[in-house]
Design an enzyme around this catalytic site. Structure first.
Site, PDB file in Angstrom:
ATOM      1  N   ASP A 147       0.825  -1.203   0.000  1.00  0.00           N
ATOM      2  CA  ASP A 147       0.000   0.000   0.000  1.00  0.00           C
ATOM      3  C   ASP A 147       0.859   1.252   0.000  1.00  0.00           C
ATOM      4  OD1 ASP A 147      -2.029  -1.740   0.117  1.00  0.00           O
ATOM      5  OD2 ASP A 147      -2.849  -1.062   2.044  1.00  0.00           O
TER       6      ASP A 147
ATOM      7  N   LYS B 289     -11.716  12.102  12.130  1.00  0.00           N
ATOM      8  CA  LYS B 289     -12.897  12.716  11.521  1.00  0.00           C
ATOM      9  C   LYS B 289     -13.323  13.935  12.330  1.00  0.00           C
ATOM     10  CE  LYS B 289     -14.403   8.235   9.775  1.00  0.00           C
ATOM     11  NZ  LYS B 289     -15.298   7.089   9.901  1.00  0.00           N
TER      12      LYS B 289
ATOM     13  N   ASP C  12       0.693   4.171  -2.648  1.00  0.00           N
ATOM     14  CA  ASP C  12       0.366   5.543  -2.278  1.00  0.00           C
ATOM     15  C   ASP C  12       1.437   6.524  -2.735  1.00  0.00           C
ATOM     16  OD1 ASP C  12      -2.011   4.745  -1.179  1.00  0.00           O
ATOM     17  OD2 ASP C  12      -1.241   4.591   0.865  1.00  0.00           O
TER      18      ASP C  12
ATOM     19  N   LEU D 154     -10.384   7.910   1.332  1.00  0.00           N
ATOM     20  CA  LEU D 154      -9.892   8.848   2.335  1.00  0.00           C
ATOM     21  C   LEU D 154      -8.570   9.455   1.890  1.00  0.00           C
ATOM     22  CD1 LEU D 154     -10.452   6.778   5.610  1.00  0.00           C
ATOM     23  CD2 LEU D 154     -11.715   8.828   4.938  1.00  0.00           C
TER      24      LEU D 154
ATOM     25  N   ASP E 298      -8.159  -2.730   8.453  1.00  0.00           N
ATOM     26  CA  ASP E 298      -7.640  -3.124   7.151  1.00  0.00           C
ATOM     27  C   ASP E 298      -8.473  -4.279   6.605  1.00  0.00           C
ATOM     28  OD1 ASP E 298      -6.098  -3.078   4.953  1.00  0.00           O
ATOM     29  OD2 ASP E 298      -4.310  -3.924   5.876  1.00  0.00           O
TER      30      ASP E 298
ATOM     31  N   LYS F  73      -8.270   2.442  11.870  1.00  0.00           N
ATOM     32  CA  LYS F  73      -8.548   2.180  10.455  1.00  0.00           C
ATOM     33  C   LYS F  73      -8.396   0.678  10.207  1.00  0.00           C
ATOM     34  CE  LYS F  73      -7.576   3.874   5.805  1.00  0.00           C
ATOM     35  NZ  LYS F  73      -7.441   2.596   5.113  1.00  0.00           N
TER      36      LYS F  73
HETATM   37  P1  AMP Z   1      -8.485   3.998   1.328  1.00  0.00           P
HETATM   38  O1  AMP Z   1      -9.123   2.755   0.741  1.00  0.00           O
HETATM   39  O2  AMP Z   1      -7.049   3.809   1.694  1.00  0.00           O
HETATM   40  O3  AMP Z   1      -8.755   5.215   0.513  1.00  0.00           O
HETATM   41  O4  AMP Z   1      -9.165   4.229   2.719  1.00  0.00           O
HETATM   42  C1  AMP Z   1     -10.540   4.410   2.806  1.00  0.00           C
HETATM   43  C2  AMP Z   1     -11.125   3.166   3.321  1.00  0.00           C
HETATM   44  O5  AMP Z   1     -10.696   2.913   4.627  1.00  0.00           O
HETATM   45  C3  AMP Z   1     -12.591   3.244   3.428  1.00  0.00           C
HETATM   46  O6  AMP Z   1     -13.202   3.030   2.198  1.00  0.00           O
HETATM   47  C4  AMP Z   1     -12.887   2.150   4.395  1.00  0.00           C
HETATM   48  O7  AMP Z   1     -13.012   0.940   3.662  1.00  0.00           O
HETATM   49  C5  AMP Z   1     -11.613   2.000   5.200  1.00  0.00           C
HETATM   50  N1  AMP Z   1     -11.792   2.257   6.645  1.00  0.00           N
HETATM   51  C6  AMP Z   1     -11.350   1.436   7.607  1.00  0.00           C
HETATM   52  N2  AMP Z   1     -11.664   1.906   8.811  1.00  0.00           N
HETATM   53  C7  AMP Z   1     -12.318   3.056   8.616  1.00  0.00           C
HETATM   54  C8  AMP Z   1     -12.906   4.002   9.474  1.00  0.00           C
HETATM   55  N3  AMP Z   1     -12.861   3.863  10.814  1.00  0.00           N
HETATM   56  N4  AMP Z   1     -13.510   5.053   8.924  1.00  0.00           N
HETATM   57  C9  AMP Z   1     -13.548   5.212   7.582  1.00  0.00           C
HETATM   58  N5  AMP Z   1     -13.032   4.357   6.721  1.00  0.00           N
HETATM   59  C10 AMP Z   1     -12.404   3.284   7.219  1.00  0.00           C
END
Ligand code: AMP
Ligand code: ZN
Length: 670
Positions: A34, A289, A38, A84, A120, A118
């Site tokens: 990842d 958030k 990124d 995010l 995974d 967060k």
């Molecule tokens: P990314 O896929 O790296 O852009 O990260 C966004 C993803 O993180 C979201 O689509 C969720 O699937 C995941 N995610 C995991 N934990 C959380 C959380 N507590 N709040 C929001 N998103 C989360």
């Protein structure tokens, strides 16, 4: 960078990212970690911002990777599902918070922030109406997701009915507990199936399987943390959303909490970065958030993500463990690779018990000592590696790990190739390599022995019918027939194929020996330059360098091959069995009888082989190097060092091509 280069890099990055996206979302087989992904994305965003002329609509920086499987049933989200924005350091987090404060036109950046682990896993959208689960979808491309309702219903912790009656989208993350992940992989391994790289891939793979029964057996779980579309919103903050979800029967994360200062945020992030491995599931960061939903509304969204949230991403996971021993394994190509044997430790998706040390330089870089405590790192999908040693845990008596200077299997001294860091065992009959060497020997471009394939070779080795290459010409066919349980015909075929291989020309044999860096073309050049085994046997590196296409690396390799006793032994044995270790040339006259010749440089009217052949046909001898015994040196265009050396020895006659032609016609005058 020129504009053209910029454009090219942008295109390349987009292509790469799209490919990775596909692998990640569709096949659950990520190719990069990842973090690496990124970084590429960040680089692309930078370039696109600096050079907006190259921006296009469907760029990966503005779309979230899609998990949609072509042909699958999709359902439109009532409200879009976003990705995010990532931050890779607390400084980045801090500056994002300042930006948020600026947008909200407030003085202090220390606004209430709701902190969540967060998870995974794999994000999911659940739609309830009249208190009942209507359907469940994946994130898909953010606008529509794949229908996975039946599978989601198998997850015990997800309620199918809730007290809330109005239509509502509930969002969260599906994950596989680590213990489940390990159990599933063990089962798959036992069945000979490919194991999952990490729990996230396993969860993603499971959520989309066609057979819901499989999902039921896998004990998926989920945490819920946000609301999409909702006709009634009985909550005013992120924290209240979490409480609402808990009350409604969803599993929310126990550790989520509200922070009121940057100090608290920092503390929480650091704490969980350290403690992540104590959890029963994997987390890859902290999501921050803005707590107040009215503030969230004012901040809104970019094309890709909410402006009110930040994902602080952890660095690749590190763990320490003990080095139990170091094994030096000889690969099928002779490369000796050190492998660290470790006390097993679970890290990012795998239980690690061994890790390659690559080569001697790596051992030096780590300053590795026996029984060291070592730190290993594994980012998601990448092979674990030893990052560093912890010398503070080292006992004063501990000895440094040393790379052996002999092959651990056959005791042949190892050689480091010219440009390399890799040590090789070049023993033609090294037991660790013999299978592959014989396969090569028998292959089409080499000796072309039909019917002698990988499986048969393995068997012959297993039953000690052969041990070395030359044993092929001394096979116990009765025994093979017994083993193979084959018809007499196929044994007869094998026998005749092996007999026929004795007729192969010298260059094929030279290639078949599997001398490192000597391909079939190089073998041909070498064989033409040295038309007999006797000649090449005594050639020096300098001599070999005179051959066209032969550089230092090849010259050294060939030289050391013929310095090796085992090689010589095998070649002598092959010769005894009737293989022709020379180009055949019939002697037709004795015009040049008793005289020795050597060539240097390029002749205009003859190739080396032709010249050599002509000399030999007339009874002359071609030698490989300059010595007092040499009679004639034939000098062509661009002569090599032989020329200089020959000039220092008076007895050698130095002649040019015309004189050589005359000699061939008239012979040597007494
Ligand atoms: P990314 O896929 O790296 O852009 O990260 C966004 C993803 O993180 C979201 O689509 C969720 O699937 C995941 N995610 C995991 N934990 C959380 C959380 N507590 N709040 C929001 N998103 C989360
Ligand atoms: Zn060996």
């Amino acid at each position: 960078m020129t504009i053209r280069e910029v454009e090219q890099e942008i295109k390349k990055l987009r292509k790469q990212l799209e490919e990775y996206n596909q692998l990640y979302f569709l096949f659950n087989e990520p190719k990069v970690s990842d973090t690496e992904y990124d970084l590429l994305l960040k680089r692309l965003a930078e370039l696109e911002n600096t050079y907006p002329q190259f921006k296009i609509d469907s760029t990966p920086t503005e779309s979230i990777g899609s998990d949609l499987t072509p042909g699958a049933k999709v359902i439109k989200h009532k409200e879009r599902m976003y990705s995010l924005e990532n931050a890779y350091s607390l400084e980045e987090v801090r500056s994002s918070l300042f930006r948020i404060a600026r947008l909200l036109e407030i003085e202090s950046a220390e606004l209430p922030i709701y902190l969540e682990l967060k998870i995974d896993g794999f994000s999911i959208n659940l739609f309830y109406d009249k208190g009942t689960l209507q359907y469940a979808t994946t994130r898909g491309d953010g606008f529509e997701g794949e229908d996975v309702t039946e599978n989601i219903k198998q997850i015990k912790s997800i309620p199918t009915t809730i007290p809330h009656q109005a239509p509502i989208e509930i969002r969260g993350e599906i994950f596989l507990p680590i213990s489940e992940f390990l159990r599933i992989n063990e089962e798959r391994a036992a069945k000979g199936e490919k194991s999952f790289a990490n729990p996230r891939n396993a969860a993603a793979g499971t959520i989309k399987v066609k057979n819901s029964q499989i999902v039921a057996e896998r004990n998926l779980d989920g945490f819920f943390y946000s609301i999409g579309y909702a006709e009634e919103r009985p909550f005013k903050s992120q924290q209240e959303i979490s409480e609402f979800l808990t009350k409604s029967g969803f599993k929310t994360n126990l550790y989520n909490k509200l922070a009121n200062s940057f100090e608290e945020i920092e503390h929480f992030c650091n704490e969980w970065e350290d403690k992540r491995s104590t959890l029963e599931y994997e987390i890859d960061g902290i999501v921050l958030k803005v707590n107040d939903l009215a503030d969230q509304d004012r901040l809104g969204f970019t094309d890709k993500s909410p402006r009110w949230a930040i994902a602080y991403k952890f660095k690749a996971e590190e763990k320490s463990t003990n080095l139990l021993s170091v094994e030096f394994s000889v690969g099928r190509t002779g490369a000796v690779t050190p492998v660290a044997i470790l006390e097993p430790v679970y890290i990012a998706g795998t239980t690690v018990s061994r890790s390659t040390l690559h080569n001697e330089d790596e051992i030096d870089r780590l300053d590795l000592h026996h029984n060291d405590r070592v730190v290993i790192v594994k980012s998601g999908d990448i092979i674990p590696k030893i990052l560093r040693t912890l010398p503070e845990f080292r006992s004063p008596e501990a000895e440094k790990v040393v790379f052996p200077n002999h092959c651990p299997v056959c005791q042949t001294p190892l050689s480091k190739e010219e440009d390399g860091v890799i040590q090789y065992c070049n023993n033609i009959n090294c037991p660790a390599q013999i299978q592959k060497r014989i396969e090569h020997f028998a292959s089409r471009k080499a000796m072309d022995i039909e019917g002698l394939g990988e499986a048969l070779i393995a068997k012959l080795l297993e039953y000690n019918i052969i041990e070395k290459i030359e044993d092929l010409y001394n096979l116990d066919y009765d025994k093979i027939q017994e083993l193979e349980n084959q018809g007499e015909k196929s044994i007869a075929n094998l026998k005749s194929a092996i007999e026929k291989s004795k007729e192969r020309a010298w260059d094929r044999i030279l290639y078949a020996l599997g001398i490192r860096f000597v391909g079939d073309k190089t073998a041909k050049s070498i064989a033409e330059h040295y038309p007999t085994y006797e000649l090449i046997k005594t050639a020096t590196i300098e001599d070999l360098l005179e051959i066209e296409d032969v550089g230092e690396r090849i010259a050294e390799s060939v030289y050391s091959f013929f310095q090796n006793e085992e090689s010589i032994h095998t070649l002598e044995a092959l010769k005894d069995k009737g293989l022709k270790l020379e180009y055949e040339s019939g002697v037709k006259s004795d015009l040049l009888k008793g005289f020795s010749f050597l060539l240097t440089g390029t002749l205009a009217n003859y190739t080396r082989t032709e010249a050599q052949q002509l000399i030999e046909e007339k009874g002359g001898r071609v030698t490989s190097s300059v010595s007092k015994k040499l009679n004639y040196l034939i000098v062509g265009e661009n002569p090599g060092s032989k020329y200089d050396k020959a000039k220092t020895i008076d007895s050698i006659k130095i002649i040019d091509e015309t004189e050589f032609a005359k000699l061939l016609e008239e012979g040597v005058e007494a």
